[in-house]
Design a protein around this motif. Structure first.
Motif, PDB file in Angstrom:
ATOM      1  N   TYR A 159      32.025  32.760  36.106  1.00 22.35           N
ATOM      2  CA  TYR A 159      33.199  32.901  35.240  1.00 22.35           C
ATOM      3  C   TYR A 159      32.770  32.781  33.776  1.00 22.35           C
ATOM      4  CZ  TYR A 159      37.337  31.870  32.560  1.00 22.35           C
ATOM      5  OH  TYR A 159      38.303  31.905  31.596  1.00 22.35           O
ATOM      6  N   PRO A 160      33.199  33.746  32.950  1.00 24.73           N
ATOM      7  CA  PRO A 160      33.825  35.007  33.336  1.00 24.73           C
ATOM      8  C   PRO A 160      32.807  35.951  33.974  1.00 24.73           C
ATOM      9  CG  PRO A 160      33.429  34.967  30.981  1.00 24.73           C
ATOM     10  CD  PRO A 160      33.054  33.611  31.488  1.00 24.73           C
ATOM     11  N   LYS A 161      33.281  36.803  34.856  1.00 19.97           N
ATOM     12  CA  LYS A 161      32.381  37.693  35.582  1.00 19.97           C
ATOM     13  C   LYS A 161      31.539  38.536  34.632  1.00 19.97           C
ATOM     14  CE  LYS A 161      32.344  41.543  38.894  1.00 19.97           C
ATOM     15  NZ  LYS A 161      33.179  42.440  39.738  1.00 19.97           N
ATOM     16  N   CYS A 162      32.133  39.001  33.522  1.00 16.75           N
ATOM     17  CA  CYS A 162      31.434  39.886  32.590  1.00 16.75           C
ATOM     18  C   CYS A 162      30.508  39.139  31.636  1.00 16.75           C
ATOM     19  CB  CYS A 162      32.434  40.702  31.784  1.00 16.75           C
ATOM     20  SG  CYS A 162      33.491  39.695  30.703  1.00 16.75           S
ATOM     21  N   GLY A 163      30.633  37.814  31.565  1.00 15.58           N
ATOM     22  CA  GLY A 163      29.878  37.035  30.584  1.00 15.58           C
ATOM     23  C   GLY A 163      30.666  36.881  29.302  1.00 15.58           C
ATOM     24  N   MET A 164      30.514  35.762  28.641  1.00 20.99           N
ATOM     25  CA  MET A 164      31.307  35.456  27.446  1.00 20.99           C
ATOM     26  C   MET A 164      31.115  36.480  26.334  1.00 20.99           C
ATOM     27  SD  MET A 164      33.311  32.813  27.693  1.00 20.99           S
ATOM     28  CE  MET A 164      33.527  32.246  26.004  1.00 20.99           C
ATOM     29  N   SER A 165      29.923  37.036  26.214  1.00 21.90           N
ATOM     30  CA  SER A 165      29.661  37.980  25.119  1.00 21.90           C
ATOM     31  C   SER A 165      30.493  39.249  25.230  1.00 21.90           C
ATOM     32  CB  SER A 165      28.170  38.334  25.082  1.00 21.90           C
ATOM     33  OG  SER A 165      27.779  39.019  26.264  1.00 21.90           O
ATOM     34  N   LYS A 166      30.978  39.556  26.445  1.00 27.33           N
ATOM     35  CA  LYS A 166      31.734  40.794  26.644  1.00 27.33           C
ATOM     36  C   LYS A 166      33.248  40.571  26.712  1.00 27.33           C
ATOM     37  CE  LYS A 166      27.926  43.097  29.019  1.00 27.33           C
ATOM     38  NZ  LYS A 166      27.471  43.762  30.275  1.00 27.33           N
ATOM     39  N   VAL A 167      33.690  39.337  26.749  1.00 25.77           N
ATOM     40  CA  VAL A 167      35.125  39.066  26.856  1.00 25.77           C
ATOM     41  C   VAL A 167      35.932  39.732  25.745  1.00 25.77           C
ATOM     42  CG1 VAL A 167      36.857  37.225  26.699  1.00 25.77           C
ATOM     43  CG2 VAL A 167      34.911  36.958  28.230  1.00 25.77           C
ATOM     44  N   PRO A 168      35.471  39.743  24.491  1.00 27.72           N
ATOM     45  CA  PRO A 168      36.288  40.357  23.418  1.00 27.72           C
ATOM     46  C   PRO A 168      36.348  41.881  23.457  1.00 27.72           C
ATOM     47  CG  PRO A 168      34.702  38.762  22.533  1.00 27.72           C
ATOM     48  CD  PRO A 168      34.292  39.067  23.935  1.00 27.72           C
ATOM     49  N   LEU A 169      35.493  42.512  24.250  1.00 28.58           N
ATOM     50  CA  LEU A 169      35.393  43.969  24.213  1.00 28.58           C
ATOM     51  C   LEU A 169      36.582  44.632  24.902  1.00 28.58           C
ATOM     52  CD1 LEU A 169      31.598  44.448  25.047  1.00 28.58           C
ATOM     53  CD2 LEU A 169      32.685  44.250  22.803  1.00 28.58           C
ATOM     54  N   LYS A 170      37.183  45.626  24.248  1.00 24.43           N
ATOM     55  CA  LYS A 170      38.325  46.342  24.814  1.00 24.43           C
ATOM     56  C   LYS A 170      37.921  47.163  26.035  1.00 24.43           C
ATOM     57  CE  LYS A 170      40.904  46.721  20.472  1.00 24.43           C
ATOM     58  NZ  LYS A 170      41.509  47.650  19.483  1.00 24.43           N
ATOM     59  N   SER A 171      36.657  47.530  26.112  1.00 21.54           N
ATOM     60  CA  SER A 171      36.193  48.363  27.225  1.00 21.54           C
ATOM     61  C   SER A 171      36.089  47.594  28.542  1.00 21.54           C
ATOM     62  CB  SER A 171      34.824  48.968  26.890  1.00 21.54           C
ATOM     63  OG  SER A 171      33.870  47.931  26.657  1.00 21.54           O
ATOM     64  N   ILE A 172      36.155  46.282  28.458  1.00 22.85           N
ATOM     65  CA  ILE A 172      36.030  45.449  29.659  1.00 22.85           C
ATOM     66  C   ILE A 172      37.399  45.254  30.298  1.00 22.85           C
ATOM     67  CG2 ILE A 172      35.275  43.220  30.569  1.00 22.85           C
ATOM     68  CD1 ILE A 172      33.026  44.984  29.508  1.00 22.85           C
ATOM     69  N   GLN A 173      37.513  45.607  31.562  1.00 22.56           N
ATOM     70  CA  GLN A 173      38.778  45.486  32.281  1.00 22.56           C
ATOM     71  C   GLN A 173      39.159  44.011  32.476  1.00 22.56           C
ATOM     72  OE1 GLN A 173      40.774  48.145  33.161  1.00 22.56           O
ATOM     73  NE2 GLN A 173      39.267  49.191  31.861  1.00 22.56           N
ATOM     74  N   PRO A 174      40.477  43.720  32.479  1.00 22.63           N
ATOM     75  CA  PRO A 174      40.923  42.320  32.589  1.00 22.63           C
ATOM     76  C   PRO A 174      40.337  41.560  33.773  1.00 22.63           C
ATOM     77  CG  PRO A 174      42.760  43.728  32.004  1.00 22.63           C
ATOM     78  CD  PRO A 174      41.606  44.643  32.279  1.00 22.63           C
ATOM     79  N   ASN A 175      40.235  42.202  34.937  1.00 25.43           N
ATOM     80  CA  ASN A 175      39.701  41.508  36.102  1.00 25.43           C
ATOM     81  C   ASN A 175      38.231  41.147  35.955  1.00 25.43           C
ATOM     82  OD1 ASN A 175      42.121  41.440  37.404  1.00 25.43           O
ATOM     83  ND2 ASN A 175      41.658  43.054  38.884  1.00 25.43           N
ATOM     84  N   GLU A 176      37.516  41.873  35.087  1.00 24.12           N
ATOM     85  CA  GLU A 176      36.112  41.558  34.836  1.00 24.12           C
ATOM     86  C   GLU A 176      35.979  40.278  34.007  1.00 24.12           C
ATOM     87  OE1 GLU A 176      33.279  43.398  35.933  1.00 24.12           O
ATOM     88  OE2 GLU A 176      34.858  44.169  37.236  1.00 24.12           O
ATOM     89  N   LYS A 177      37.092  39.845  33.405  1.00 21.74           N
ATOM     90  CA  LYS A 177      37.080  38.637  32.583  1.00 21.74           C
ATOM     91  C   LYS A 177      37.516  37.406  33.381  1.00 21.74           C
ATOM     92  CE  LYS A 177      38.184  41.452  28.521  1.00 21.74           C
ATOM     93  NZ  LYS A 177      39.085  41.663  27.375  1.00 21.74           N
ATOM     94  N   ARG A 178      37.820  37.616  34.649  1.00 21.31           N
ATOM     95  CA  ARG A 178      38.249  36.514  35.503  1.00 21.31           C
ATOM     96  C   ARG A 178      37.069  35.947  36.288  1.00 21.31           C
ATOM     97  NH1 ARG A 178      43.862  36.081  36.414  1.00 21.31           N
ATOM     98  NH2 ARG A 178      45.072  37.648  35.267  1.00 21.31           N
ATOM     99  N   LEU A 179      37.382  35.011  37.158  1.00 17.09           N
ATOM    100  CA  LEU A 179      36.349  34.364  37.965  1.00 17.09           C
ATOM    101  C   LEU A 179      35.992  35.234  39.157  1.00 17.09           C
ATOM    102  CD1 LEU A 179      36.040  30.689  38.965  1.00 17.09           C
ATOM    103  CD2 LEU A 179      36.115  32.379  40.798  1.00 17.09           C
ATOM    104  N   GLU A 180      34.704  35.361  39.423  1.00 14.83           N
ATOM    105  CA  GLU A 180      34.239  36.071  40.615  1.00 14.83           C
ATOM    106  C   GLU A 180      33.620  35.068  41.582  1.00 14.83           C
ATOM    107  OE1 GLU A 180      31.834  40.089  41.426  1.00 14.83           O
ATOM    108  OE2 GLU A 180      30.578  38.480  40.634  1.00 14.83           O
ATOM    109  N   TRP A 181      34.139  35.025  42.808  1.00 12.13           N
ATOM    110  CA  TRP A 181      33.594  34.174  43.858  1.00 12.13           C
ATOM    111  C   TRP A 181      33.101  35.085  44.982  1.00 12.13           C
ATOM    112  CZ3 TRP A 181      33.957  28.603  44.645  1.00 12.13           C
ATOM    113  CH2 TRP A 181      33.494  28.189  45.901  1.00 12.13           C
TER     114      TRP A 181
END
Length: 331
Positions: A201-223
């Motif tokens: 968490y976040p699945k995409c990594g903190m560096s990518k959270v602000p990016l508009k190209s990253i889908q919302p679910n990619e910013k959530r927790l991945e188990w």
């Protein structure tokens, strides 16, 4: 000698109560099924935050509950440690934010910071505060834990959304000059980082959270589901390390406070240790799995039973990645 002891505990559980049947309907609508896993892990209900609640507001409620229950004068608090892997803020620290929000009530806090060791957080935090207080002039501290998981989990996650829940807990810790040793006695930590890839968490990594190209679910927790059947054996082994180091046997321990992730794993650990069910309580049926707060929620619920002079307690839990922590405490 200087002992560091738990003066008392407090907790906050949100009002939003969710039963297994509601989650059965939720997952069935998606063509998924989490029923068997909820049954296996010992779930019955859990609590999620409502709109407007977050890690800070839950922590404030836990602090208030702890202070009220234990007649704590917050102006005596000199150290505040916030433990969470779901913080509301990265900057400033949530500990500092809480001190600021309380204003004059926490005006004498001189050490405040956050830690994140995932679900071992509050037990690790108690160990840090214990060792800090042994070697400083700090006499009273608050250790706060918060697990605010519902906003970050995928609604299709049949492990996390089905079994995890929100909660906050607080422990007031005091340093006392006493003739006999008691309080925090010993702590053992064991890690095996080969499991680091399963929970992110976040699945995409903190560096990518602000990016508009990253889908919302990619910013959530991945188990990513994985077997944890190894856990009872590992827990029992680390508990034995602590027991042997302190010239104790499993039967010398009055109560075992485990992670509330799996009732089954806890019972299997007791069986390996040769310990009966009378030394163990599971509150995960009611609260769900509440991460780093869950051992303290159990302690809080059972305080009047556990907190009798001379009682020896073993805390044992696991964090993502994975890390195991075992702590020996004597009331």
């Amino acid at each position: 000698m200087r002992n560091v002891i738990m003066q008392g505990t407090g907790a906050y559980i949100p009002d939003n109560k969710v039963y297994n049947s509601e989650l059965d309907e939720h997952f069935e609508a998606m063509g998924l099924n989490a029923h068997n896993l909820m049954e296996h892990l010992g779930r019955r209900k859990r609590y999620f935050i409502s709109e407007g609640e977050n890690a800070i507001s839950m922590s404030q409620n836990a602090i208030n509950n702890c202070a009220k229950k234990n007649n704590v004068d917050l102006e005596q608090i000199e150290m505040l440690l916030f433990c969470s892997d779901t913080p509301e803020y990265v900057s400033p620290s949530n500990a500092l934010k809480l001190v600021g929000l309380y204003g004059e009530k926490l005006k004498n806090v001189k050490v405040a910071f956050d830690i994140n060791s995932n679900c071992t957080g509050m037990i690790q935090g108690l160990d840090i505060v214990h060792k800090y207080m042994l070697h400083s002039d700090i006499k009273k501290a608050l250790v706060i834990g918060c697990f605010c998981i519902s906003p970050i989990t995928l609604w299709s996650d049949t492990v996390v959304y089905a079994n995890f829940a929100d909660a906050a807990a607080c422990v007031v810790v005091s340093a006392e000059e006493e003739e006999e040793k008691r309080g925090f006695i010993d702590t053992e930590v064991y890690i095996d980082a080969d499991y680091h890839q399963y929970v992110t968490y976040p699945k995409c990594g903190m560096s990518k959270v602000p990016l508009k190209s990253i889908q919302p679910n990619e910013k959530r927790l991945e188990w990513t589901p994985f077997s944890m059947d190894f856990l009872p054996e590992y827990w029992a082994k680390q508990i034995q390390v602590v027991l042997e180091r302190n010239s104790l046997k499993a039967e010398d321990i009055d109560y075992f406070v485990f992670s509330q992730l799996s009732d089954d794993y806890n019972m299997k650990t007791l069986k390996i240790l040769g310990v009966g069910e009378d030394k163990y309580h599971f509150v995960g049926k009611e609260y769900g799995y509440t991460g780093n707060t869950c051992p303290i929620l159990c302690l809080n619920r059972m305080w009047d039973t556990y907190a009798n002079k001379g009682n020896k307690i073993i805390f044992c839990t696991i964090g993502a990645g994975f890390a195991i922590i075992v702590q020996l405490y004597e009331f």
